[in-house]
Design a protein around this motif. Structure first.
Motif, short mmCIF file in Angstrom:
data_model
loop_
_atom_site.label_atom_id
_atom_site.label_comp_id
_atom_site.label_asym_id
_atom_site.label_seq_id
_atom_site.Cartn_x
_atom_site.Cartn_y
_atom_site.Cartn_z
N LEU A 149 -7.78 10.34 -50.90
CA LEU A 149 -6.89 9.77 -51.93
C LEU A 149 -7.34 10.10 -53.27
O LEU A 149 -8.64 10.40 -53.55
CB LEU A 149 -6.82 8.19 -51.89
N THR A 150 -6.42 10.06 -54.44
CA THR A 150 -6.79 10.07 -55.47
C THR A 150 -6.17 8.79 -56.42
O THR A 150 -4.99 8.44 -55.94
CB THR A 150 -5.93 11.10 -56.31
N ILE A 151 -7.04 8.13 -56.85
CA ILE A 151 -6.72 6.62 -57.34
C ILE A 151 -6.64 6.74 -58.92
O ILE A 151 -7.70 7.18 -59.52
CB ILE A 151 -7.78 5.76 -56.76
N SER A 152 -5.75 6.45 -59.64
CA SER A 152 -5.70 6.47 -61.10
C SER A 152 -4.82 5.31 -61.68
O SER A 152 -4.43 4.79 -60.85
CB SER A 152 -5.02 7.78 -61.47
N SER A 153 -5.01 4.97 -62.90
CA SER A 153 -4.48 3.84 -63.46
C SER A 153 -3.98 4.24 -64.84
O SER A 153 -4.33 4.90 -65.44
CB SER A 153 -5.24 2.76 -63.56
N ASN A 154 -2.74 3.53 -65.05
CA ASN A 154 -2.13 3.34 -66.39
C ASN A 154 -1.95 2.16 -66.87
O ASN A 154 -1.09 1.21 -66.42
CB ASN A 154 -0.83 4.16 -66.25
N GLY A 155 -3.11 1.39 -67.62
CA GLY A 155 -3.16 0.07 -67.54
C GLY A 155 -3.28 -0.66 -66.48
O GLY A 155 -4.30 -0.37 -65.57
N PHE A 156 -2.42 -1.55 -65.98
CA PHE A 156 -2.57 -2.34 -64.70
C PHE A 156 -1.62 -1.62 -63.39
O PHE A 156 -1.74 -2.09 -62.39
CB PHE A 156 -2.24 -3.81 -64.97
N GLN A 207 -7.01 -1.65 -48.07
CA GLN A 207 -6.67 -2.13 -49.34
C GLN A 207 -7.81 -2.96 -50.04
O GLN A 207 -7.90 -2.81 -51.36
CB GLN A 207 -5.57 -3.48 -49.04
N GLU A 208 -8.46 -3.41 -49.51
CA GLU A 208 -9.73 -4.19 -50.18
C GLU A 208 -10.53 -3.09 -50.37
O GLU A 208 -11.32 -3.31 -51.76
CB GLU A 208 -10.66 -4.86 -48.93
N CYS A 209 -10.86 -1.79 -49.88
CA CYS A 209 -11.63 -1.01 -50.38
C CYS A 209 -11.27 -0.36 -51.77
O CYS A 209 -11.93 0.01 -52.77
CB CYS A 209 -11.98 0.11 -49.19
N ILE A 210 -9.98 -0.12 -51.42
CA ILE A 210 -9.28 0.34 -52.85
C ILE A 210 -9.37 -0.82 -53.96
O ILE A 210 -9.60 -0.25 -55.15
CB ILE A 210 -7.69 0.97 -52.62
N PHE A 211 -9.14 -1.92 -53.77
CA PHE A 211 -9.25 -2.77 -54.94
C PHE A 211 -10.27 -2.68 -55.64
O PHE A 211 -10.69 -2.71 -56.51
CB PHE A 211 -8.89 -4.41 -54.44
N TRP A 212 -11.60 -2.63 -54.69
CA TRP A 212 -12.90 -2.70 -55.16
C TRP A 212 -13.46 -1.53 -55.91
O TRP A 212 -14.16 -1.61 -56.96
CB TRP A 212 -14.01 -3.14 -54.14
N ARG A 213 -12.83 -0.21 -55.54
CA ARG A 213 -12.97 0.79 -56.08
C ARG A 213 -12.25 0.92 -57.50
O ARG A 213 -13.06 1.24 -58.42
CB ARG A 213 -12.21 1.94 -55.50
N VAL A 214 -11.13 0.32 -57.76
CA VAL A 214 -10.54 0.42 -59.05
C VAL A 214 -11.33 -0.68 -59.73
O VAL A 214 -11.68 -0.44 -61.00
CB VAL A 214 -9.29 -0.29 -58.94
N PHE A 215 -11.81 -1.95 -59.18
CA PHE A 215 -12.41 -2.93 -59.99
C PHE A 215 -13.95 -2.41 -60.34
O PHE A 215 -14.31 -2.62 -61.59
CB PHE A 215 -12.86 -3.83 -59.04
N PHE A 216 -14.62 -1.59 -59.76
CA PHE A 216 -16.01 -1.13 -59.93
C PHE A 216 -15.90 0.12 -61.03
O PHE A 216 -16.71 0.29 -62.07
CB PHE A 216 -16.59 -0.65 -58.88
N THR A 217 -14.95 0.80 -60.98
CA THR A 217 -14.70 2.15 -61.85
C THR A 217 -13.66 1.94 -63.16
O THR A 217 -13.88 2.71 -63.99
CB THR A 217 -14.05 3.17 -61.24
N VAL A 253 -2.17 -5.87 -57.38
CA VAL A 253 -2.48 -5.89 -55.93
C VAL A 253 -1.57 -5.59 -55.14
O VAL A 253 -1.80 -4.55 -54.06
CB VAL A 253 -3.13 -7.36 -55.61
N SER A 254 -0.39 -6.07 -55.50
CA SER A 254 0.87 -5.53 -54.40
C SER A 254 1.11 -4.17 -54.46
O SER A 254 1.64 -3.61 -53.64
CB SER A 254 2.01 -6.23 -54.88
N GLY A 255 0.86 -3.60 -55.53
CA GLY A 255 1.14 -2.02 -55.96
C GLY A 255 0.31 -1.29 -55.06
O GLY A 255 0.58 -0.23 -54.51
N ILE A 256 -0.83 -1.74 -54.76
CA ILE A 256 -1.92 -0.86 -54.19
C ILE A 256 -1.19 -0.98 -52.42
O ILE A 256 -1.52 -0.12 -51.91
CB ILE A 256 -3.30 -1.69 -53.91
N GLU A 257 -0.94 -2.25 -52.11
CA GLU A 257 -0.59 -2.63 -50.66
C GLU A 257 0.69 -1.48 -50.57
O GLU A 257 0.71 -0.97 -49.30
CB GLU A 257 -0.35 -3.92 -50.66
N THR A 311 -2.01 3.93 -59.53
CA THR A 311 -1.27 4.83 -58.54
C THR A 311 -2.39 5.50 -57.69
O THR A 311 -3.50 5.85 -57.95
CB THR A 311 -1.09 6.19 -59.60
N VAL A 312 -1.95 5.29 -56.34
CA VAL A 312 -2.62 5.96 -55.14
C VAL A 312 -1.79 7.11 -54.58
O VAL A 312 -0.77 6.73 -54.12
CB VAL A 312 -3.09 4.55 -54.17
#
Length: 212
Positions: free
Chosen positions: A197-204, A84-94, A61-65, A207-208
């Motif tokens: 934005l482009t939102i991607s993840s490598n594990g937890f 921050q909330e919108c990005i968190f839930w985007r990651v959560f849903f996808t 969460v802090s990384g997103i912030e 990257t935004v």
């Protein structure tokens, strides 16, 4: 130096196992074995498995912030809260593995809104809100975020992300007396920013970045 190295090895091993197997299906023994440490080292750095898992969740969460602060320095704390909330839930849903992990962790643990965001919310709330009302709202916030992360994790495939986010933020911030029009307008702005934005993840590790 050795202690810091052991902590990082435990943290990295736990991150990999939690991502692969989830929180509930990962044992302390497995974390110790993968990290090539020992039980004494584990409990020196972390109170228990939940404490370690919440460190990983909080870091995500802090990384997103941190990313938002760098990409949108013009945003005040209130605007940053929405994005921050919108990005968190985007990651959560996808991201299914992240959703599964977050759901399990929030089933048993949750901490409230950071003070900077709480102050931003109060700046937009009516001035006549009394302390009793704020205590009630704290309880609602706890119930909403912790239960929803846990509950929604089971049914995310049946829900529409943006409609859920609008409902959740509307209920949560509406309890502070903030007008629905203000909340929905801020959500509109957040989703407009997300389109850049482009939102991607490598594990937890989330990257935004701004779309080229």
């Amino acid at each position: 130096m050795q202690a810091a190295d052991n902590r990082q090895r435990i943290y990295s091993a736990a991150s990999a196992l939690f991502y692969e197997k989830g929180y509930n299906n990962t044992t302390v023994s497995e974390i110790i074995e993968m990290s090539k440490t020992n039980k004494g080292s584990f409990y020196h750095h972390f109170e228990d498995k939940l404490h370690l898992a919440y460190n990983i969740y909080s870091s995500m969460v802090s990384g997103i912030e941190t990313a938002i602060k760098g990409l949108f320095p013009e945003l005040d704390d209130f605007g940053r809260l929405f994005l921050q909330e919108c990005i968190f839930w985007r990651v959560f849903f996808t991201q299914a593995q992240i959703r599964h992990f977050a759901s399990e962790v929030c089933e048993v643990s949750y901490t409230g809104t950071k003070m900077e965001f709480l102050n931003a919310i109060l700046d937009h709330a009516p001035e006549n809100m009394d302390s009793r009302g704020l205590i009630m709202i704290s309880g609602i916030e706890y119930a909403l975020k912790s239960r929803l992360v846990s509950y929604v994790g089971r049914f995310a495939v049946r829900l529409r992300e943006e409609e859920f986010v609008r409902f959740y933020l509307g209920v949560w911030l509406g309890t502070y007396g903030i007008q629905s029009e203000t909340i929905q307008s801020c959500i509109d702005d957040a989703y407009k920013s997300m389109s850049e934005l482009t939102i991607s993840s490598n594990g937890f590790d989330i990257t935004v970045s701004k779309t080229a």
